[in-house]
Motif scaffolding. Structure first.
Motif, mmCIF file in Angstrom:
data_model
loop_
_atom_site.group_PDB
_atom_site.id
_atom_site.type_symbol
_atom_site.label_atom_id
_atom_site.label_comp_id
_atom_site.label_asym_id
_atom_site.label_seq_id
_atom_site.Cartn_x
_atom_site.Cartn_y
_atom_site.Cartn_z
ATOM 1 N N ALA A 156 28.901 -33.094 -23.390
ATOM 2 C CA ALA A 156 27.538 -32.600 -23.210
ATOM 3 C C ALA A 156 27.544 -31.181 -22.660
ATOM 4 N N GLY A 157 28.680 -30.783 -22.092
ATOM 5 C CA GLY A 157 28.813 -29.415 -21.592
ATOM 6 C C GLY A 157 27.925 -29.103 -20.406
ATOM 7 N N LEU A 158 27.625 -30.110 -19.575
ATOM 8 C CA LEU A 158 26.777 -29.892 -18.404
ATOM 9 C C LEU A 158 27.560 -29.190 -17.301
ATOM 10 N N ILE A 218 26.949 -37.418 -13.382
ATOM 11 C CA ILE A 218 28.032 -38.251 -12.841
ATOM 12 C C ILE A 218 27.446 -39.328 -11.929
ATOM 13 N N ALA A 219 26.505 -38.921 -11.069
ATOM 14 C CA ALA A 219 25.887 -39.887 -10.142
ATOM 15 C C ALA A 219 25.222 -41.012 -10.927
#
Lengths: 325, 533
Positions: free
Chosen positions: A176-178, A187-188
């Protein structure tokens, strides 16, 4: 200064234990039938013995077990954990990639279990033998008795498949390239289910200990004194009883920090998280000695550090302990 | 048949599920659409992603999209042109000439030439590729008269149909300029592959995922359709099924899901569950006999054991009907070599008891004749089930079975290196031609320690001769006849019993089109695969 010298003394005292653990594990694994080349053969579906010999040479398995152990320890004193057979890169690097995930998962679920266990334990102790106490104790027992993989899978069935609220696994959205805050939130979001799953198992222990500890402290003389001098009930519980009741909880967190590293194999597998537990499991199945020994080494160091921190915390909570040093 | 309560419950459940299962036909429709990401679940990581040094479906499922073989199977299962465009063979079978495709470039921009073929064949297939080392043991040289011609020279006759069929799996080409002058086993390109295929390797995040993106310079103009393929590692089979159901993945293949989930998803309209597209990867559940053990050296005892086990019952009730009784070591999907025949042994407990009595092993105290040690070789979830089923079945004819449970590395060392077993059960994987990895299960003289070969101390000169003759027979019709004769001989003498014939199962989202369209699609290049929006 005292803390530093204490830390160094602790580390020095732990060194023999560490060496014994590593050598023992090394020898124990020699007793397991098959080596990493057999595991590789199993994975690739066969191959001829000449090729197997070639691979054994490549993985450094063509010398005696004692020579291998000597070679390993020699490398270890130079802070070199060796090459991973499965991943074909240095073990230190493989572990460094996995450690953040495990620490994040372990830290968040341990904190959650500790916080919720403390709160529920106090509540249960305050409402002794009334319905909240019975409810909390029963639920705690159910959580404790349920295997974690089942919790995890049921969580996936309910929250991912049926309701579609949470992802069914993985550490983050792939490709996703976040970056930055978006990535942290992603991630959370992925870690909600695994964290809760892991925390539920440990919750029961904390809440039982907290409840028992509170009950004991609340019956002590100084609590009666606090009440006698006219303190409100909240003040008595928070300022006087809680601090003393925390000591066994702190002991427990030190103990569990060690087991949680190993205990997350199941949760990591169910939620497809790239953590240390799964790495250890794969290393055993694939007979990847270097990686396994590396994990044991890092885990042992981690347990030593955490126990050291716990000891420091004892001193903070109860000045009588620190005074003896 | 003794069945305990837990098994009875399992069987009842299996029957209930089995009766509800239908098999919706797999439909392909619509106009192919460019774009999109296909996400594939993988259940295990590979140490290397280089199919020129490691032949394994776990490698192919990733790298066959990035690297390409000389030839690959077409829709009807016949080897067709990929990097090689045509081939001719000398009448003596010792020289095979391949014309190579022109204008093909590696992902790093260098041209693909016959030098790459020569280097890969001599330095990789012949030295490091499992099954390739045996296949190419008589390969003496690969000559390169020009950049698009590769001439394979053998010191013994090599049947063209064996070579071509084997090259679909064992014929992947690696770039010479990347590997030359390095330690091949240690080269970084083994985990970051550079190929000529429709997709370019992007990233391999250990324990999480592998990504490959569309190769805009692919030699098949306007292909591939997909923009990206993502492979995600999900080890837990139940979690893998959940990922498929939530749409996080679209494909789980080579039995990456549990048999129960495969059976359940059959009735789910969003998915296709099928063995189509994996026919080339047939396998058998086996029972291997260590004939060094006195009782098992008697063929009557081996035949008695084969007649004491109810194979159809096991298939129906333990593995959801996913298989059928095998008729020998060549599976029925291998049409080029299979000769129609009934399964050699059927359940006949009376006959089994009579054979054991005749062999001189009377029932002793407690009705037991003798005790055998069974080592399950863990390949799939069905292996331990079958081990238990064998144990229960043999107790009926007075043979006590102790099961020694080990993980796969342990079982491999115990059975094939230490010979510390009486019975072993696992999988025989058939690789398109009996000479690739099947006859080694019967040929004597296999070096100690070679897994999935004859390590049972069994030797039959007639069978050895048939195996050698068939491997060098150039006439396809005669070759097939030789193998039919060979199957009869090994069925009669059963050093290893091929119990069940099976194919792998795929669970795939119906949105994925241009899929399952050739017999090794899971290991194919997916250049024509696309996703319906």
């Amino acid at each position: 200064m005292t803390i530093l010298s204490l830390a160094l003394r602790r580390l020095a005292a732990s060194l023999p234990t560490l060496v014994i653990i590593l050598a023992g594990l090394f020898l124990l694994l020699q007793l397991a039938p098959g080596d990493t080349v057999d595991a590789l053969m199993a994975q690739m579906g066969g191959g001829d013995p000449a090729l197997a010999e070639e691979l054994r040479r490549f993985y450094g398995l063509d010398i005696s077990a004692l020579a291998q152990l000597g070679r390993y320890l020699l490398r270890l004193v130079q802070f070199d954990l060796g090459q991973s057979a499965i991943y074909g890169k240095p073990v230190a690097q493989v572990i460094a990639e996995r450690l953040p995930v495990t620490l994040l998962l372990m830290g968040s679920s341990l904190s959650l279990a500790f916080a919720a266990g403390t709160a529920l334990g106090i509540l249960a102790a305050r409402q002794l033998d009334r319905w909240p106490d019975t409810l909390i104790s029963t639920l705690g027992l159910i959580f404790y008795a349920t295997p974690s993989f089942w919790f995890g899978l049921m969580g996936i069935v309910l929250f991912s498949i049926t309701l579609g609220w949470l992802p069914s696994g993985g550490f983050e959205e792939v490709g996703a390239g976040l970056t930055g805050l978006d990535r942290a939130l992603d991630i959370a979001w992925h870690l909600v289910l695994p964290t809760v799953t892991l925390a539920l198992i440990f919750l029961a222990t904390y809440l039982r200990i907290m409840r028992a500890s509170m009950l004991e402290v609340m019956s002590l003389d100084f609590v009666r004194t606090a009440r006698a001098k006219g303190l409100a009930e909240t003040g008595v519980v928070v300022r006087h009883a809680l601090r003393n009741a925390m000591l066994p909880m702190v002991t427990l967190i030190g103990l569990q920090a060690g087991t949680m590293l190993g205990g997350s194999v199941v949760v990591e597998s169910v939620f497809a998280l790239p953590g240390l537990g799964r790495l250890a499991y794969e290393s055993v199945v694939q007979r990847d000695l270097n990686t396994l020994l590396g994990i044991v080494f890092v885990s042992a160091l981690l347990v030593i550090v955490i126990n050291f921190l716990v000891d420091l915390l004892y001193g903070q909570l109860d000045p009588r302990i620190g005074a003896g040093r | 048949m003794i069945i305990n309560r837990r098994e009875a419950i399992r069987i009842a459940g299996a029957l209930a599920l089995g009766s509800a299962a239908g098999s919706p036909a797999f439909a392909q429709s619509g106009t192919p659409k460019r774009g999109g990401t296909l996400t594939v679940q993988l259940s295990g990581e590979q140490r290397v992603l280089n199919p020129a040094i490691r032949a394994s479906t776990g490698v192919y499922i990733v790298t066959s999209k990035i690297m390409e073989p000389l030839v690959d199977l077409d829709a009807s299962g016949v080897p067709a042109a990929v990097l090689a465009t045509s081939w001719t063979s000398a009448p003596d079978g010792k020289t095979h000439t391949f014309k190579l495709r022109e204008g093909v470039t590696w992902h790093d921009g260098k041209p693909f030439t016959s030098a790459d073929v020569q280097y890969t064949a001599m330095e990789m297939w012949k030295k490091y590729l499992n099954y390739g080392t045996q296949l190419q043991q008589y390969l003496e040289a690969v000559e390169t008269p020009d950049a698009t011609t590769a001439v394979f020279k053998y010191s013994r006759p090599m049947p063209q149909n064996l070579l071509l069929r084997a090259l679909c799996d064992l014929g992947y080409i690696a770039p010479r300029h990347v590997f030359e002058g390095t330690n091949i086993l240690d080269n970084p390109a083994n985990t970051a592959p550079i190929g000529t295929g429709p997709f370019k390797f992007v990233q391999y995040e250990r324990g999480q995922f592998i990504i490959a993106d569309r190769n805009p310079n692919y030699w098949r103009k306007d292909f591939p359709y997909l923009d990206r393929i993502v492979w995600r590692f999900i080890i837990d089979k139940a979690a893998a099924a959940a990922a498929l159901e939530t749409g996080q993945t679209q494909l789980s293949t080579y039995n990456a899901l549990s048999l129960a989930d495969l059976d359940r998803l059959k009735t789910d309209a969003r998915f296709t569950v099928t063995s189509k597209g994996l026919e080339a990867n047939a396998f058998n559940n086996t029972l291997e006999f260590n004939t060094r053990r006195k009782e098992l050296s008697d063929v009557r005892v081996r035949q008695a054991i084969a007649q004491a086990i109810d194979v159809p019952f096991f298939i129906e009730n333990f593995i959801y009907g996913q298989g059928k009784p095998a008729t020998g070591p060549i599976p029925s999907v291998s049409t080029a070599f299979y000769t129609e025949a009934p399964p050699p042994y059927k359940l006949d407990v009376k006959k089994a008891n009579a054979l054991l009595d005749e062999a001189g092993y009377k029932r002793g105290a407690g009705g037991t004749r003798f005790t055998l040690k069974l080592v399950p070789i863990q390949n799939g979830e069905d292996v331990p089930l079958l081990a238990t089923f064998i144990q229960q079945s043999l107790s009926q004819v007075g043979i006590k079975v102790d099961i020694l449970n080990l993980d796969s590395a342990g079982a491999l060392a115990t059975v094939y290196r230490d010979w510390n077993f009486d019975l072993a059960t696992g999988w025989h994987q058939y690789r398109g031609d009996p000479a690739v990895s099947t006859t080694v299960w019967y040929r004597s003289g296999s070096p100690k320690g070679a897994p999935w070969t004859n390590q049972y101390g069994w030797k039959n000169d007639a069978v050895d001769k048939m195996i050698d003759d068939a491997a060098a027979e150039l006439d396809p019709v005669k070759r097939k006849a030789l193998y039919a004769e060979w199957v009869k001989a090994v069925n009669a003498d059963i050093p290893v019993w091929m119990m069940i014939e099976r194919t792998f199962q795929t669970a795939i989202s119906k949105k994925v089109q241009g899929a399952l369209n050739m017999p090794r699609w899971g290991s194919g290049d997916w250049h024509d695969t696309w996703i319906e929006s």
